[in-house]
Design an enzyme around this catalytic site. Structure first.
Site, short mmCIF file in Angstrom:
data_model
loop_
_atom_site.label_atom_id
_atom_site.label_comp_id
_atom_site.label_asym_id
_atom_site.label_seq_id
_atom_site.Cartn_x
_atom_site.Cartn_y
_atom_site.Cartn_z
N GLY A 209 -19.16 19.11 -1.06
CA GLY A 209 -20.32 19.95 -1.31
C GLY A 209 -21.33 19.82 -0.20
N GLU A 231 -16.94 15.11 1.59
CA GLU A 231 -16.50 16.26 2.40
C GLU A 231 -17.64 17.27 2.34
OE1 GLU A 231 -13.78 16.31 4.08
OE2 GLU A 231 -12.57 14.74 3.17
N CYS A 265 -16.34 25.80 4.51
CA CYS A 265 -16.93 24.69 5.27
C CYS A 265 -16.43 24.70 6.71
CB CYS A 265 -16.63 23.36 4.59
SG CYS A 265 -14.91 23.18 4.16
#
Ligand code: NAP
Length: 463
Positions: A209, A231, A265
């Site tokens: 997140g 992560e 991401c």
């Protein structure tokens, strides 16, 4: 109600769920712990059978699962189907290679003790998984496939806008024959992390997140002496060198920046192009972006989805106001935009000063930042001008040079001549403000096992 499915295309609130009480969370941990005590005694083959069944169910009901993703967070249906297939592949990976990753290793103590040492990977217990909404199934399977293979069990806190995706993953394992408690969902509040990580039966936490959530969870984990992996976000550099195949690189960049509506991401968020090919690159890139089609994400011809929520759209708009205030050149690509839905047209930012705030943030949507680099050294300098270090790409026809430059980027992963991707058989993880630790492959599975050291001395060894 905090947990709800709100269709990002129609705005309809489809279903709401109550936040879990303290008692429900206590029960969830108990269920996962009781399951762990039995699960850790199972053989690899018994675990693999369940994982293989889950992969096969995902493939046989691909469309059905994909529709849950599209309904809850708006990704286009084709990408949703690819996510379902990727989940099946991650499960397949551990069915195939899990036993190898968990086989005890023997090493020889050398130098001072002439002794055999055995390293036996043993599961830790219940893990807490906190996951984001952008890949609602992939994120759950990315942690579950390795950790269930290792013999751990999981209490899952998924993002509050994808509750049905969380339930679908729990149901998937049940249908695959998993005993109760391998993956237990809780609609937990943020504050509940104190209770969960304060419980001695919970042995670690994996969070994917934002930096803010990562820092909050890591702090609670540290206070309770629990291991964490984080992560977090990224602002990946996509470096195009003068000797790259420019057209191909521009096409990859446009894809890499806009899949999942730019909410990845490892999107190609900062595109850095060497001066001599910059103009040509930008021309092709712009044409590629113009080909995108916004529309109903359930329609297979749509290629640019709405953002996951109105709140996500507002964050992006706020970031663009910052860029505007900093005097950065902004070009909005005039695509037809549906009247409803959390859509944003693609925006291309250029002439971004190195010391601007805009150069340091992560745009989670279809906003491309394009930088002109004087030469290779300048490209690397720009690539490293970010607080993040998740993925990255280098495009060049000289593969040796591309690899040398890849080594100079302070980041977790670099893909040469393709955008950074999420693959079932490639480890995933970042550095700097993108977090720490890995998921997937043997690196991922080892994050939450105790490599127990067993030192073997002969019965007739010296006293
Ligand atoms: P987020 O707000 O941090 O949410 C992620 C998860 O953390 C959700 O389950 C959220 O729950 C929970 N959470 C947030 N604050 C928390 C707290 N204080 N205590 C406990 N749980 C908390 O992330 P986002 O902004 O929606 O997601 C996008 C971010 O994730 C981006 O930065 C993206 O780059 C990053 N991401 C990283 C990876 C990777 O593998 N590195 C993959 C995907 C996404 P609620 O929904 O209830 O708030």
């Amino acid at each position: 109600m905090a947990y709800a499915t709100t269709n990002p295309y129609t705005g309809e609130v489809v279903k709401e769920f109550d936040t879990a009480t303290e008692e429900q969370i206590e029960q969830a941990i108990t269920t996962a712990h009781e399951a762990f005590l039995k699960w850790k005694e199972t053989t690899f083959e018994e675990r693999a059978e369940i994982l293989a069944a889950a992969a096969s169910i995902l493939r046989s009901k691909k469309r059905q699962y994909a529709e849950i993703l599209t309904m809850e967070m708006g990704k286009v249906i084709g990408e949703a189907e690819l996510e379902v297939e990727l989940c099946a592949q991650m499960l397949d990976y551990y069915v195939k290679f899990g036993a190898e990753h968990l086989t005890p290793r023997y090493i020889r103590a050398r130098g001072f003790n002439d002794t055999d040492v055995k390293l036996v990977p043993e599961p830790l217990g219940v893990l807490y998984a906190v996951e984001p909404w952008n890949f609602p199934f992939y994120q759950v399977i990315r942690i579950s496939a390795p950790q269930l293979t290792a013999g751990n069990t999981i209490v899952l806190k998924h993002a509050s806008n994808v509750p049905q995706s969380a339930l679908a993953m729990v149901d998937l394992l049940h249908e695959a024959g998993a005993p109760e408690g391998l993956l237990v969902n809780v609609f937990a509040s943020h504050d509940a992390s104190e209770q969960i990580l304060g419980d001695d039966r919970v042995r670690g936490v994996a969070l994917t997140g934002s930096e803010k959530a990562g820092a909050a969870i890591a702090q609670i984990a540290a206070k309770n002496l629990k291991k964490s992996t984080l992560e977090l976000g990224g602002a990946d550099a996509f470096v195009v060198l003068a000797d790259a195949e420019v057209e191909k690189a521009a096409k990859w960049a446009a894809f890499g920046r806009h899949w999942n509506a730019g909410q990845v991401c490892v999107s190609s968020k900062r595109i850095i192009v060497e001066d001599s090919v910059y103009d040509r690159f930008l021309e092709v890139y712009r044409e590629e972006v113009k080909k995108l089609k916004m529309g109903d994400p359930m329609d297979s011809t749509t290629t640019l989805a709405p953002l996951s929520s109105q709140a996500a759209l507002e964050v992006l708009q706020e970031q663009l106001r910052l860029a505007e205030a900093e005097g950065i050149s902004m070009e909005e690509i005039e695509l037809d935009m549906p009247a409803t839905g959390a859509f944003h047209r693609p925006v291309i930012l250029t002439d971004i000063p190195d010391d601007s705030k805009t150069s340091q943030i992560e745009f989670f949507g279809p906003v491309s930042s394009i930088y002109r680099a004087r030469d290779e050294a300048d490209a690397i300098r720009l690539a490293n001008n970010t607080p993040f270090g998740l993925g990255g790409s280098v495009f060049s026809t000289d593969i040796d040079k591309a690899q040398r430059l890849a080594r100079q980027i302070d980041t977790g992963m670099v893909f040469i001549n393709q955008p950074t991707g999420a693959k079932a058989d490639i480890p995933f993880g970042g550095v700097k403000r993108s977090g720490y630790g890995h998921e997937l492959t043997d690196l991922g599975i080892k994050e939450f096992v105790n490599e127990k050291v067993i030192v073997v001395t002969d019965i007739d060894g010296d006293f």
